[in-house]
Design an enzyme around this catalytic site. Structure first.
Site, PDB file in Angstrom:
ATOM      1  N   ALA A  81      32.463  38.787  25.061  1.00 48.23           N
ATOM      2  CA  ALA A  81      32.016  39.820  24.111  1.00 48.23           C
ATOM      3  C   ALA A  81      30.680  39.407  23.536  1.00 48.23           C
ATOM      4  CB  ALA A  81      33.012  39.961  22.959  1.00 48.23           C
ATOM      5  N   SER A 124      40.092  40.892  16.944  1.00 54.05           N
ATOM      6  CA  SER A 124      39.344  40.306  15.828  1.00 54.05           C
ATOM      7  C   SER A 124      39.796  40.877  14.485  1.00 54.05           C
ATOM      8  CB  SER A 124      37.853  40.625  16.026  1.00 54.05           C
ATOM      9  OG  SER A 124      37.137  40.396  14.845  1.00 54.05           O
ATOM     10  N   GLU A 126      37.910  41.683  12.354  1.00 52.36           N
ATOM     11  CA  GLU A 126      36.949  42.763  12.052  1.00 52.36           C
ATOM     12  C   GLU A 126      37.612  44.127  12.235  1.00 52.36           C
ATOM     13  OE1 GLU A 126      33.505  43.138  11.292  1.00 52.36           O
ATOM     14  OE2 GLU A 126      33.643  41.082  10.570  1.00 52.36           O
ATOM     15  N   TYR A 148      31.151  46.884  16.920  1.00 56.63           N
ATOM     16  CA  TYR A 148      31.882  45.747  17.497  1.00 56.63           C
ATOM     17  C   TYR A 148      33.375  45.903  17.224  1.00 56.63           C
ATOM     18  CZ  TYR A 148      33.783  40.940  17.576  1.00 56.63           C
ATOM     19  OH  TYR A 148      34.563  39.814  17.787  1.00 56.63           O
TER      20      TYR A 148
HETATM   21  P1  NAP Z   1      30.872  33.389  21.854  1.00 58.76           P
HETATM   22  O1  NAP Z   1      30.696  31.939  21.661  1.00 58.76           O
HETATM   23  O2  NAP Z   1      29.805  34.316  21.394  1.00 58.76           O
HETATM   24  O3  NAP Z   1      31.144  33.624  23.417  1.00 58.76           O
HETATM   25  C1  NAP Z   1      31.112  34.909  23.954  1.00 58.76           C
HETATM   26  C2  NAP Z   1      31.235  34.832  25.455  1.00 58.76           C
HETATM   27  O4  NAP Z   1      31.052  36.162  25.965  1.00 58.76           O
HETATM   28  C3  NAP Z   1      30.167  33.959  26.125  1.00 58.76           C
HETATM   29  O5  NAP Z   1      30.704  33.382  27.284  1.00 58.76           O
HETATM   30  C4  NAP Z   1      29.108  34.970  26.495  1.00 58.76           C
HETATM   31  O6  NAP Z   1      28.302  34.587  27.592  1.00 58.76           O
HETATM   32  C5  NAP Z   1      29.983  36.153  26.921  1.00 58.76           C
HETATM   33  N1  NAP Z   1      29.215  37.387  26.885  1.00 58.76           N
HETATM   34  C6  NAP Z   1      28.505  37.904  25.854  1.00 58.76           C
HETATM   35  N2  NAP Z   1      27.882  39.040  26.236  1.00 58.76           N
HETATM   36  C7  NAP Z   1      28.194  39.220  27.551  1.00 58.76           C
HETATM   37  C8  NAP Z   1      27.849  40.181  28.527  1.00 58.76           C
HETATM   38  N3  NAP Z   1      27.065  41.223  28.234  1.00 58.76           N
HETATM   39  N4  NAP Z   1      28.352  40.054  29.790  1.00 58.76           N
HETATM   40  C9  NAP Z   1      29.169  39.023  30.095  1.00 58.76           C
HETATM   41  N5  NAP Z   1      29.530  38.056  29.223  1.00 58.76           N
HETATM   42  C10 NAP Z   1      29.042  38.158  27.969  1.00 58.76           C
HETATM   43  O7  NAP Z   1      32.226  33.905  21.149  1.00 58.76           O
HETATM   44  P2  NAP Z   1      33.527  33.059  20.795  1.00 58.76           P
HETATM   45  O8  NAP Z   1      33.382  32.576  19.405  1.00 58.76           O
HETATM   46  O9  NAP Z   1      33.820  32.128  21.889  1.00 58.76           O
HETATM   47  O10 NAP Z   1      34.612  34.214  20.750  1.00 58.76           O
HETATM   48  C11 NAP Z   1      35.453  34.481  21.882  1.00 58.76           C
HETATM   49  C12 NAP Z   1      36.020  35.870  21.736  1.00 58.76           C
HETATM   50  O11 NAP Z   1      36.781  35.957  20.515  1.00 58.76           O
HETATM   51  C13 NAP Z   1      34.985  36.975  21.656  1.00 58.76           C
HETATM   52  O12 NAP Z   1      35.525  38.117  22.301  1.00 58.76           O
HETATM   53  C14 NAP Z   1      34.861  37.249  20.179  1.00 58.76           C
HETATM   54  O13 NAP Z   1      34.441  38.579  19.946  1.00 58.76           O
HETATM   55  C15 NAP Z   1      36.296  37.016  19.721  1.00 58.76           C
HETATM   56  N6  NAP Z   1      36.440  36.590  18.335  1.00 58.76           N
HETATM   57  C16 NAP Z   1      35.743  35.521  17.886  1.00 58.76           C
HETATM   58  C17 NAP Z   1      35.911  35.124  16.562  1.00 58.76           C
HETATM   59  C18 NAP Z   1      35.170  33.919  16.014  1.00 58.76           C
HETATM   60  O14 NAP Z   1      35.158  33.743  14.797  1.00 58.76           O
HETATM   61  N7  NAP Z   1      34.604  33.067  16.842  1.00 58.76           N
HETATM   62  C19 NAP Z   1      36.788  35.823  15.720  1.00 58.76           C
HETATM   63  C20 NAP Z   1      37.494  36.893  16.247  1.00 58.76           C
HETATM   64  C21 NAP Z   1      37.330  37.266  17.555  1.00 58.76           C
HETATM   65  P3  NAP Z   1      26.954  33.721  27.369  1.00 58.76           P
HETATM   66  O15 NAP Z   1      27.407  32.315  27.141  1.00 58.76           O
HETATM   67  O16 NAP Z   1      26.244  33.904  28.648  1.00 58.76           O
HETATM   68  O17 NAP Z   1      26.234  34.312  26.199  1.00 58.76           O
END
Ligand code: NAP
Length: 332
Positions: A81, A124, A126, A148
């Protein structure tokens, strides 16, 4: 038999911690990474040599179907995402397409191939958005406030519908903010840890912040990915609220980070009124009782330990020249 786990978003913060956990459990871990994002595989560090990578555009329905058909994974974790919420206002359609589209394509692939794959959707907090109660649990109504969150909610409901209509083993974790040294620097906790470390080393002098009274439920990413895995190991697929259940203010975060480097934060933090947001009446904070009861899940890393981990890692990275210091310009 070795289990195969398929992960989208493997190059992200959670992708790293989840891959680490699954590899330690003896899984074969396969990441689906679009061609143009291959350079980001470097973010996996040494793990890059322990996981397999399939080059797939997540918007390509046939390519995803083929990957699922060939790999026949026991578990899928859909983490990809564009996760920085403010960016979703600049590209609402792209956000919807990636978040909702990928979830739908993967669920449809599992259904069409006829697999008993267990599916995890990264939902999330959110999605709760404009809350009228605190804390939130699995019964709290969703009132998303940004593209989002709306996209995440659509993906979440698609997962529920595939479970109800087709009997798929599909789950979601409604996760609250979780951080680590791998968090991108535009997110507030990492912005603060990087600034504290940069100021300690004399590389910059100030940190611009908005509302120090804003509060969040911040946990450690390593703990939260453990909850994802546990959700796929129990008998019934369900939704779970995952958070620490504890609120901390941005002021506490700043104070804890500067304390790690023995600095008085009040000498370095400048309030930029452009970054101020209206106060929230009710706070986003988890009631993780269900996860504790049904998954036996509880966070292991405290707020103070998390901040310490982040600041310490940023100090080491700056000292080794692995990253650039914080700039004093605002990023949030
Ligand atoms: P993150 O570090 O931003 O990682 C997001 C991943 O998605 C990365 O591998 C990124 O690839 C990939 N991505 C982004 N845009 C893309 C695109 N257009 N096409 C293909 N891949 C894409 O997020 P995270 O913290 O690991 O979070 C993991 C999931 O949990 C996400 O879905 C996020 O929305 C959700 N979430 C996170 C939190 C939090 O607090 N961290 C809370 C609730 C939900 P690149 O490495 O190439 O950018």
């Amino acid at each position: 038999m070795t289990k195969t786990a398929l992960i989208t978003g493997i190059t992200g913060q959670d992708g790293y911690y989840l891959s680490h956990l699954l590899l330690n459990q003896g899984y074969r871990v396969v990441g689906l990474v679009p061609p143009h994002r291959q350079p980001n595989l470097a973010k996996l560090g040494t793990l890059a040599h322990q996981v397999e990578i399939y080059t797939v555009d997540l918007r390509d329905t046939l390519a995803l179907l083929t990957a699922v058909e060939q790999l026949r994974p026991q578990e899928i974790y859909n983490l990809a995402a564009p996760s920085f919420v403010p960016d979703s206002w600049n590209d609402p359609l792209g956000t919807l397409d990636l978040i909702t589209g990928t979830a739908t394509r993967l669920l449809e692939a599992v259904r069409q191939v006829g697999l008993s794959t267990r599916f995890y959707q990264a939902s999330s907090s959110e999605m709760f958005g404009d809350v009228d109660r605190s804390p939130q649990d699995e019964e709290t109504p969703f009132r998303p406030k940004n593209p989002y969150a709306a996209a995440k909610l659509h993906a979440h409901w698609t997962m529920v519908h595939h479970r109800q209509r087709y009997g798929l083993f599909a789950c979601s974790g409604i996760l609250y903010n979780h951080e680590s040294p791998l968090r991108a620097p535009q997110f507030v906790p990492r912005k603060i840890s990087l600034a504290a470390a940069s100021i300690k080393l004399g590389l910059t002098d100030t940190l611009e912040m908005g509302n120090l009274d804003a509060k969040r439920d911040w946990g450690f990413a390593g703990d939260h990915v453990e909850a994802m895995w546990r959700m796929l190991q129990v008998d019934e697929p369900e939704e779970y609220v995952i958070g620490t259940g504890k609120l901390h203010s941005v002021r506490e975060l700043v104070s804890a980070a500067f304390e790690c480097v023995n600095l008085d934060w009040t000498r370095h933090v400048v309030i930029n009124t452009d970054l101020l947001r209206p106060d929230e009446h009710f706070q986003l904070v988890a009631n993780p009782t269900k996860a504790k009861k049904k998954l036996g899940w509880e966070p292991q890393v405290s707020f103070e330990e998390l901040v310490q981990k982040m600041v310490q890692t940023d100090l080491e990275r700056l000292q080794s020249g692995a990253i650039a210091p914080a700039t004093s310009s605002p990023s949030v």
